[in-house]
Design a protein around this motif. Structure first.
Motif, PDB file in Angstrom:
ATOM      1  N   SER A   5       0.836  -1.200   0.000  1.00  0.00           N
ATOM      2  CA  SER A   5       0.000   0.000   0.000  1.00  0.00           C
ATOM      3  C   SER A   5       0.875   1.256   0.000  1.00  0.00           C
ATOM      4  O   SER A   5       2.087   1.183   0.193  1.00  0.00           O
ATOM      5  N   LEU A   6       0.261   2.397  -0.204  1.00  0.00           N
ATOM      6  CA  LEU A   6       1.023   3.654  -0.172  1.00  0.00           C
ATOM      7  C   LEU A   6       1.609   3.891   1.219  1.00  0.00           C
ATOM      8  O   LEU A   6       2.708   4.427   1.358  1.00  0.00           O
ATOM      9  N   GLU A   7       0.884   3.478   2.255  1.00  0.00           N
ATOM     10  CA  GLU A   7       1.419   3.597   3.613  1.00  0.00           C
ATOM     11  C   GLU A   7       2.674   2.741   3.758  1.00  0.00           C
ATOM     12  O   GLU A   7       3.676   3.179   4.329  1.00  0.00           O
ATOM     13  N   ASP A   8       2.587   1.529   3.193  1.00  0.00           N
ATOM     14  CA  ASP A   8       3.763   0.644   3.232  1.00  0.00           C
ATOM     15  C   ASP A   8       4.932   1.293   2.502  1.00  0.00           C
ATOM     16  O   ASP A   8       6.072   1.278   2.975  1.00  0.00           O
ATOM     17  N   GLU A   9       4.633   1.850   1.336  1.00  0.00           N
ATOM     18  CA  GLU A   9       5.688   2.476   0.537  1.00  0.00           C
ATOM     19  C   GLU A   9       6.353   3.614   1.311  1.00  0.00           C
ATOM     20  O   GLU A   9       7.570   3.771   1.292  1.00  0.00           O
ATOM     21  N   ALA A  10       5.520   4.394   1.979  1.00  0.00           N
ATOM     22  CA  ALA A  10       6.065   5.535   2.720  1.00  0.00           C
ATOM     23  C   ALA A  10       7.003   5.053   3.824  1.00  0.00           C
ATOM     24  O   ALA A  10       8.075   5.627   4.058  1.00  0.00           O
ATOM     25  N   PHE A  11       6.599   3.972   4.489  1.00  0.00           N
ATOM     26  CA  PHE A  11       7.439   3.435   5.554  1.00  0.00           C
ATOM     27  C   PHE A  11       8.771   2.940   4.987  1.00  0.00           C
ATOM     28  O   PHE A  11       9.844   3.237   5.525  1.00  0.00           O
ATOM     29  N   ILE A  12       8.674   2.187   3.892  1.00  0.00           N
ATOM     30  CA  ILE A  12       9.892   1.631   3.273  1.00  0.00           C
ATOM     31  C   ILE A  12      10.801   2.757   2.777  1.00  0.00           C
ATOM     32  O   ILE A  12      12.023   2.706   2.946  1.00  0.00           O
ATOM     33  N   ALA A  13      10.202   3.781   2.178  1.00  0.00           N
ATOM     34  CA  ALA A  13      11.007   4.901   1.673  1.00  0.00           C
ATOM     35  C   ALA A  13      11.778   5.558   2.810  1.00  0.00           C
ATOM     36  O   ALA A  13      12.968   5.843   2.695  1.00  0.00           O
ATOM     37  N   GLY A  14      11.079   5.752   3.927  1.00  0.00           N
ATOM     38  CA  GLY A  14      11.739   6.361   5.075  1.00  0.00           C
ATOM     39  C   GLY A  14      12.840   5.467   5.621  1.00  0.00           C
ATOM     40  O   GLY A  14      13.939   5.926   5.929  1.00  0.00           O
ATOM     41  N   LEU A  15      12.533   4.186   5.682  1.00  0.00           N
ATOM     42  CA  LEU A  15      13.480   3.230   6.257  1.00  0.00           C
ATOM     43  C   LEU A  15      14.762   3.149   5.437  1.00  0.00           C
ATOM     44  O   LEU A  15      15.866   3.084   5.975  1.00  0.00           O
ATOM     45  N   PHE A  16      14.600   3.145   4.107  1.00  0.00           N
ATOM     46  CA  PHE A  16      15.767   2.967   3.247  1.00  0.00           C
ATOM     47  C   PHE A  16      16.352   4.294   2.770  1.00  0.00           C
ATOM     48  O   PHE A  16      17.322   4.316   2.017  1.00  0.00           O
ATOM     49  N   GLY A  17      15.713   5.386   3.177  1.00  0.00           N
ATOM     50  CA  GLY A  17      16.250   6.690   2.786  1.00  0.00           C
ATOM     51  C   GLY A  17      16.190   6.950   1.298  1.00  0.00           C
ATOM     52  O   GLY A  17      17.110   7.516   0.717  1.00  0.00           O
ATOM     53  N   VAL A  18      15.121   6.490   0.668  1.00  0.00           N
ATOM     54  CA  VAL A  18      14.948   6.773  -0.763  1.00  0.00           C
ATOM     55  C   VAL A  18      13.640   7.541  -0.938  1.00  0.00           C
ATOM     56  O   VAL A  18      12.838   7.644  -0.016  1.00  0.00           O
ATOM     57  N   THR A  19      13.426   8.061  -2.131  1.00  0.00           N
ATOM     58  CA  THR A  19      12.223   8.851  -2.354  1.00  0.00           C
ATOM     59  C   THR A  19      11.005   7.928  -2.490  1.00  0.00           C
ATOM     60  O   THR A  19      11.132   6.743  -2.796  1.00  0.00           O
ATOM     61  N   LEU A  20       9.839   8.544  -2.288  1.00  0.00           N
ATOM     62  CA  LEU A  20       8.600   7.780  -2.448  1.00  0.00           C
ATOM     63  C   LEU A  20       8.473   7.249  -3.867  1.00  0.00           C
ATOM     64  O   LEU A  20       8.076   6.106  -4.095  1.00  0.00           O
ATOM     65  N   HIS A  21       8.799   8.107  -4.840  1.00  0.00           N
ATOM     66  CA  HIS A  21       8.610   7.638  -6.221  1.00  0.00           C
ATOM     67  C   HIS A  21       9.572   6.512  -6.569  1.00  0.00           C
ATOM     68  O   HIS A  21       9.272   5.672  -7.393  1.00  0.00           O
ATOM     69  N   HIS A  22      10.707   6.469  -5.920  1.00  0.00           N
ATOM     70  CA  HIS A  22      11.634   5.350  -6.124  1.00  0.00           C
ATOM     71  C   HIS A  22      10.942   4.036  -5.717  1.00  0.00           C
ATOM     72  O   HIS A  22      10.959   3.052  -6.461  1.00  0.00           O
ATOM     73  N   VAL A  23      10.344   4.050  -4.540  1.00  0.00           N
ATOM     74  CA  VAL A  23       9.695   2.825  -4.053  1.00  0.00           C
ATOM     75  C   VAL A  23       8.494   2.470  -4.947  1.00  0.00           C
ATOM     76  O   VAL A  23       8.298   1.309  -5.313  1.00  0.00           O
TER      77      VAL A  23
END
Lengths: 595, 548
Positions: free
Chosen positions: A52-70
């Motif tokens: 989900s987008l919530e999941d993506e946001a968490f992963i982006a934050g965790l890995f230090g990459v942009t949302l659009h990357h994820v």
């Protein structure tokens, strides 16, 4: 300016504390955090049945990459879904060998039994069903998998049994490991499959009993230069499709004296070429051969990190490898080194070496454009050797028994044996190992030949990316890189698909081109637009709506793609069509006339 | 770096070794068609359009990734190269909607242009086109039609590399690949308009410009943006041929003009969309004077006869130290020279103010935007303002008026009310003399005795020095509106009326005089400013701020 945050980022965390710990662990597993991104997303997909987008946001934050990357990663790789998939995610292969074995009927059965269309999920959320491009299991055609676990051939009984089993809450039994009884070798040498009749071959004890790890013992006494020299003298060539001399590839890795950066070695276990499944079988049956090969090659290139990049659908092979690595580690064989396994997310293009690097770096698999080549600038810019599984496995025996022995088994410029994946219209689809230069007919015979009353129409010699051979060409062909090249085709990764007289060549070509269009990464225009165009013209012809200019237009489009694209995927669109149309033109024209 | 010699289409070229062949070709006047390559955004080599043939290389090469080597023989016009370029165009257009008649990019679309120059094939596409999202409102300034998008990735790279805001991505893959904002995100950053410029097709269009006027009706004039102390090079696009298309507004849009010294390829949205004042209803078009609480219109001749005499008499009567003149960094060097001649040298005004205050300051960032929202503070400094000509301040002037020491206030293009707030009304009513000279009506203009209309910068030629001391020329793009005149012309006439000499009848003439008399301008030439401009003598070493 700071990157905008999507509204989703503000919501509460979608993960439990335990899940978070698992995800955090993926940021720490590899030398660069992003290398764990695809694996972390795999966990999310498995927990939530989608990302989900919530999941993506968490992963982006965790890995230090942009949302659009994820989001690019999630939407690029078919393993991830943005809408919920079923608890049991059923994938049925629709590629050539599986199609020939009745994938269409199997799909109908799945859809009828589940009451859903392809790409849908049952209303109770339990099942989703997809027709996929390739499972690397032509020996089980028509193959199906549930949650990336290969179940076997989708016979009516197997389908019903699998659904019943899932409804009862467990995955069905997995098929027996293949090829325990090999066909007689006709006295020719076998290297990697010689002891396949031992059901314990995957264990360290059995592997050692047959001389395993002697190559590595020898390598330990040799210098890196000497190991490379031996491999060069053996005429070992890359068995993943390119046929590049392996020792030469290693020699292009710059010395650490000149540039003191880490070196990486990657086993390319992303075997995804339709018609090819030999790496899967080799890893399932003979995993220590890969570990030995990695240790030897790792020494040759002074590797600081050793990885096995395996396609996600090879769940069982991965488990077997993990166990073998543990066993080797416990026995002290790894001498403190680590061999890490990392998975793709079900994209064919990840098997292309530079796309593989992008996938490993946690990105969508858009191939790079050498130079620089991976041996100079690979994983995160560090020198990286990417070698095919079978190629790596050959290095143990080469060192143990000598380069001259290996070279002598094959033909000039191409030493040793090759393990062929044989499927299509043969009685016994499976892997068959023969020395380089073996007649194709011998290989087809080893696979039991054709069904009664059928005659050979054509053979795809090296996987669906390789131009087709007519029966006449096939029966005279020798299987090695240079012989096949002289016939205008390639040994590829040795995925032999036999096509008998019942084969519809228009449909076969359409399946191949649809596969390429489906797997095109979309980066470069001629491949992105050309592959779908070619596939659609063929689809229209199959519907009986072909017209006079179509064939020439297909050939012209193929020429317009060839030589203009970034990677090998696009390069195959034209030659495959050209070979099919060129060699079976009346059959194609008949389709036009029928319209 | 080593220079190499090679040939492109038989033409000998010289380039730095390993520089890109596509750049060398362009410098030699040979355009190799391309979409994804952009000099500021890199060369991903994904469009595969810039194919060239190189002798000795078996395959065609993409010239945007081809390093220049000594002795190379490159052809972009050979049969195979042309065939490959046309083939690539055919693929680009295969799923493109071909909706040029309703597309705002028409006329400046590289699909159209390249088809005519490099394509010219007969379409064989019979299949249904791949359908994607249309008419997506993706931000305050940008519309997206992703069916028109050719996935060149320029906009994605701009947002990743330049603004680092990463709102757009290319999602999915293969023929399903689609340019879209990240779900829920809007392309809302201070530089968003640039993606409509770099989009080579009609996928990203400018909401503020789209459907107003077809681009072939526009006239283009090189100029600069006067929105801040950066002074970005721009092109002013004016529509005077079909005024009904833009509701009578003559300036249709501003586009950035490449200037490696100043703004590279970009401008900010503030500058891009900040031109409405030029054709706004608030524009001053006529001279007026308040006499006995009545407004009277005057001609310039009448004004030149009356205003300087009135000022001069007051100076004689009350002392010129009671005259305050508020100038502005919006004025060109030529304007400021005339202002100096009139107010400093002739009238010897006691208070002069050029530097910015709260009325002319705003946001700044590391990319282009400067805090000082005027273009020529460094020029004013070069002409002595704030140096040998002491500057007053808004506070001092207010105090002077309140205490009765200041009897006269001459304001150019600024509004004391914006700084003084409520206090302005009381103060201004105490003035014996007040004049407003400017482009638009302000609160102050409403109450000033004299109101003189001056040209907007697009109506006169002039030079401006940005905060780095970079002097650029803005060329007149339009005729002055109504009776508006260049500021220098107004003041020049006043100087003459007071018996002084002002032997200039053009900005060019004044600038040439500056280059002969002002140390910072020495060595510069009007024609030598070229399109990129030249640094002031005192700015050859970069300085941090012009308003020091």
């Amino acid at each position: 300016m700071t990157p905008a945050q999507a509204p989703a980022a503000a919501k509460a965390s979608p993960f439990t504390a335990e899940q978070k710990a698992t995800l955090v662990a993926w940021t720490q597993r590899f030398p660069y955090p992003a290398m764990g991104l695809l694996e972390a997303l795999r966990e999310v997909q498995e927990w939530h049945h989608h990302v989900s987008l919530e999941d993506e946001a968490f992963i982006a934050g965790l890995f230090g990459v942009t949302l659009h990357h994820v989001h690019e990663v999630v939407t690029f790789y078919p393993f991830y879904t943005t809408k919920p998939a079923g608890t049991y995610r059923i994938d049925l292969c629709r590629n050539v060998s599986c199609h020939l074995a009745g994938a269409h009927d199997a799909a109908e059965r799945f859809k009828t039994k589940l009451g859903i269309d392809e790409g849908e999920r049952t209303s109770d959320g339990r099942f989703s069903f997809e027709e996929v491009e390739c499972l690397g299991a032509c020996d089980h055609a028509p193959a199906f998998a549930i949650n990336d676990e290969l179940i076997g051939a989708a016979t009516p009984e197997a389908i019903d049994g699998a659904l019943a089993s899932c409804r009862a809450g467990t995955l069905p039994d997995l098929p027996p490991l293949p090829a325990l009884k090999m066909a007689a070798s006709n006295g020719t040498a076998r290297i990697l499959t010689e002891h396949f009749d031992d059901p314990d071959l995957h264990t360290l004890a059995a592997y050692r009993k047959y001389g395993g790890y002697q190559g590595w013992e020898k390598a330990k006494t040799m210098s890196a230069v000497d190991i490379m020299g031996a491999v060069q003298q053996s005429n070992l060539r890359g068995l993943g499709g390119a046929g590049f001399p392996s020792g030469m590839k290693w020699a292009t890795v710059p010395s650490k004296k000149d540039r003191n950066v880490p070196h990486y070695l990657v086993a390319n276990a992303d075997e995804s070429e339709p018609g090819c499944f030999k790496d899967r079988v080799l890893m399932e049956r003979n995993p220590h051969a890969l570990i030995e090969g990695l240790l030897i090659s790792g020494k040759a290139i002074d590797a600081d990190g050793i990885y096995i990049f395996i396609r996600g659908e090879y769940a069982r092979a991965r488990r077997i490898l993990l166990a073998a690595i543990e066993e080797a580690k416990a026995a002290g064989i790894l001498e403190g080194k680590e061999i890490l396994i990392t998975r793709g997310a079900n994209a064919y293009i990840s098997g292309c070496d530079t796309a593989l690097l992008e996938t490993m770096e946690g990105k969508k698999a858009w191939p790079r454009q050498p130079p620089p080549f991976p041996t100079v600038s690979g994983v995160m810019g560090n020198p990286t050797v990417v070698n095919n599984v079978e190629t790596l496995m050959m290095t143990g025996p080469i060192l143990a028994k000598g380069a001259a022995w290996f070279a002598g088994l094959g033909v000039p410029k191409s030493g040793g044996t090759a393990v062929y994946s044989v499927s299509g219209h043969v009685r016994k689809a499976g892997v068959h190992e023969f020395p380089m230069g073996t007649p194709l007919k011998t290989i087809l015979d080893a696979a039991g030949g054709l069904n009664d009353g059928r005659t050979l129409k054509a053979v795809i010699p090296g996987g669906t990316s390789t131009p087709v051979l007519t029966a006449e060409q096939a029966l005279g062909a020798k299987m090695d890189f240079d012989s096949l090249r002289s016939l205008g085709t390639f040994l590829g990764a040795g995925g032999v698909i036999a096509l008998d007289d019942t084969t519809d060549m228009v449909e076969t070509l359409r399946i191949i081109e649809r596969f390429l269009a489906h797997e095109s990464c979309g980066q470069c225009t001629p491949c992105r637009e050309g592959s779908i165009w070619v596939a659609r013209v063929l689809g229209r012809m199959l519907e009986g709506k072909g017209d006079a200019g179509d064939l020439d237009n297909l050939l012209r489009m193929g020429d317009n793609i060839s030589g203009k694209v970034i990677c090998a995927l696009g390069e195959t669109v034209g030659p495959v069509a050209k070979s099919m149309i060129g060699k079976f033109r009346p059959e194609f024209e008949a389709r036009l006339k029928a319209s | 770096m080593k220079t190499v010699k090679f040939t492109i289409n038989g033409k000998p070229v010289e380039a730095k070794e390993n520089s890109l062949v596509i750049d060398a070709a362009r410098e030699a006047g040979i355009e190799v068609p391309h979409y994804c390559y952009h000099p500021a955004l890199g060369n991903p080599g994904v469009c595969r359009l810039c194919m060239v043939e190189v002798e000795g290389m078996p395959k065609l090469q993409v010239s945007c990734r081809l390093p220049a080597k000594e002795g190379m023989v490159v052809r972009s016009n050979s049969g195979p190269a042309r065939t490959a370029q046309a083939a690539s165009l055919e693929f680009h257009l295969a799923n493109h909607p071909l909706d040029c008649p309703v597309c705002d990019q028409a006329g400046e679309c590289y699909l159209q242009d390249y088809y005519m120059r490099f394509g010219g094939y007969t379409s064989t596409m019979r299949e249904d086109k791949v359908h994607k999202h249309k008419r997506l409102d993706i931000g305050p300034n940008v519309m997206l039609d992703s069916e028109r998008c050719i996935l060149c990735t320029r906009c994605v790279r701009f947002l990743d590399k330049v603004t680092k805001t990463s709102e757009l991505g290319i999602f999915n893959r293969g023929s399903r690949s689609e340019l879209l904002p990240y779900p829920g995100m809007s392309v809302d950053n201070p530089y968003s308009g640039n993606i409509t410029d770099i989009c080579p097709v009609g996928a990203l269009t400018d909401k503020n410009f789209r459907f107003k006027v077809r681009v072939w009706y526009l006239d283009r004039t090189p100029s600069i943006c006067t929105g801040c102390a950066r002074g970005c090079s721009v092109e002013v696009h004016t529509n005077t041929k079909r005024p009904w298309h833009t509701d009578g507004k003559r300036v249709a849009r501003l586009l950035p003009r490449h200037n490696p010294e100043v703004n590279d390829y970009w401008i900010c949205d503030e500058g891009r969309y900040g031109f409405d004042y030029i054709d706004a209803p608030t524009r001053l078009k006529a001279i007026s004077v308040m006499e006995n609480d009545k407004l009277r219109g005057l001609t310039w001749d009448e004004t030149v006869a009356a205003l300087p005499a009135e000022l001069s008499a007051l100076c004689a009567e009350k002392g010129s130290s009671g005259l305050a003149v508020v100038l502005s960094g919006t004025l060109s060097n030529e304007d400021l020279f005339a202002a100096r001649l009139l107010f400093v040298d002739t009238l010897k005004a006691g208070h002069l103010l050029v530097k910015t205050g709260p009325d002319q300051e705003g946001e700044e960032d590391a990319l282009l935007r400067r805090k000082e929202k005027v273009p020529n503070l460094r020029g004013a400094q070069a002409l002595g303002f704030g140096g040998r000509i002491q500057e007053s301040s808004w506070g001092n002037i207010l105090d002077g008026i309140t205490s009765g020491k200041i009897w006269g206030l001459y304001v150019v293009d600024r509004d004391p009310s914006a700084v003084w707030g409520e206090k302005a009304n009381g103060a201004l009513s105490r003035l014996r003399f007040s004049a407003y000279q400017g482009v638009n009506v302000t609160h102050f203009a409403d109450s000033a005795r004299w109101v003189l209309p001056s040209c907007a910068y697009v109506e006169e030629s002039g030079t401006f020095a940005n905060f780095q001391g970079h002097v650029q020329k803005a060329k007149a793009a339009l005729q002055p509106l109504g009776d508006a005149r260049p500021d220098w012309m107004i003041w020049g006439a006043f100087v003459r009326a007071l018996g002084g000499s002002f032997p200039f009848d053009s900005a060019r003439g004044i600038f040439t005089h500056l280059t002969e008399t002002e140390s910072e301008f020495k060595g510069l030439r009007w024609d030598g400013l070229g399109k990129d401009g030249v640094k002031l003598a005192g700015s050859r070493e970069p300085q941090t701020a012009g308003a020091a």
